[in-house]
Design a protein around this motif. Sequence first.
Motif, mmCIF file in Angstrom:
data_model
loop_
_atom_site.group_PDB
_atom_site.id
_atom_site.type_symbol
_atom_site.label_atom_id
_atom_site.label_comp_id
_atom_site.label_asym_id
_atom_site.label_seq_id
_atom_site.Cartn_x
_atom_site.Cartn_y
_atom_site.Cartn_z
ATOM 1 N N ASN A 1 0.617 -13.616 -22.248
ATOM 2 C CA ASN A 1 0.731 -13.776 -20.806
ATOM 3 C C ASN A 1 0.360 -15.213 -20.454
ATOM 4 N N GLY B 1 1.144 -17.003 -17.839
ATOM 5 C CA GLY B 1 0.700 -17.176 -16.453
ATOM 6 C C GLY B 1 -0.776 -16.861 -16.266
ATOM 7 N N LYS C 1 6.123 -25.602 -18.339
ATOM 8 C CA LYS C 1 7.360 -25.751 -19.113
ATOM 9 C C LYS C 1 7.509 -24.600 -20.108
ATOM 10 N N GLU D 1 6.288 -21.602 -19.766
ATOM 11 C CA GLU D 1 6.645 -20.419 -18.971
ATOM 12 C C GLU D 1 8.146 -20.376 -18.718
ATOM 13 N N GLU D 2 8.686 -21.530 -18.389
ATOM 14 C CA GLU D 2 10.125 -21.628 -18.125
ATOM 15 C C GLU D 2 10.928 -21.288 -19.385
ATOM 16 N N VAL E 1 9.950 -19.500 -22.045
ATOM 17 C CA VAL E 1 9.785 -18.080 -22.368
ATOM 18 C C VAL E 1 10.627 -17.223 -21.423
ATOM 19 N N HIS E 2 10.673 -17.599 -20.170
ATOM 20 C CA HIS E 2 11.493 -16.858 -19.207
ATOM 21 C C HIS E 2 12.957 -16.886 -19.631
ATOM 22 N N HIS E 3 13.445 -18.044 -20.035
ATOM 23 C CA HIS E 3 14.847 -18.158 -20.463
ATOM 24 C C HIS E 3 15.102 -17.364 -21.747
ATOM 25 N N ARG F 1 13.487 -14.656 -22.753
ATOM 26 C CA ARG F 1 13.482 -13.224 -22.413
ATOM 27 C C ARG F 1 14.762 -12.831 -21.679
ATOM 28 N N LYS F 2 15.265 -13.746 -20.865
ATOM 29 C CA LYS F 2 16.474 -13.492 -20.100
ATOM 30 C C LYS F 2 17.672 -13.364 -21.038
ATOM 31 N N ASP F 3 17.692 -14.210 -22.054
ATOM 32 C CA ASP F 3 18.799 -14.176 -23.011
ATOM 33 C C ASP F 3 18.678 -12.957 -23.898
#
Length: 68
Positions: A2, A4, A57, A59-60, A62-64, A66-68
Amino acid sequence: MNIGANKARLRSITRDLLVEWRNTRETWRDGKAQQFERDYIDELTTGTEQSMAVIAKLEEIVHHIRKD
């Protein structure tokens, strides 16, 4: 992982430390206090700010991922 929560914890701990440092500076006013602030407190705040940018950066990224 986590990211965040870890970023928030780092921010909180740093803020708490700076509050305590301000309290300490009310009674510790000599040249050694100024040197300590330059050598340690200023370095800490600079490092924390840089770390926050890197964490954002991450976080960004990891977000991408997870999105993929």
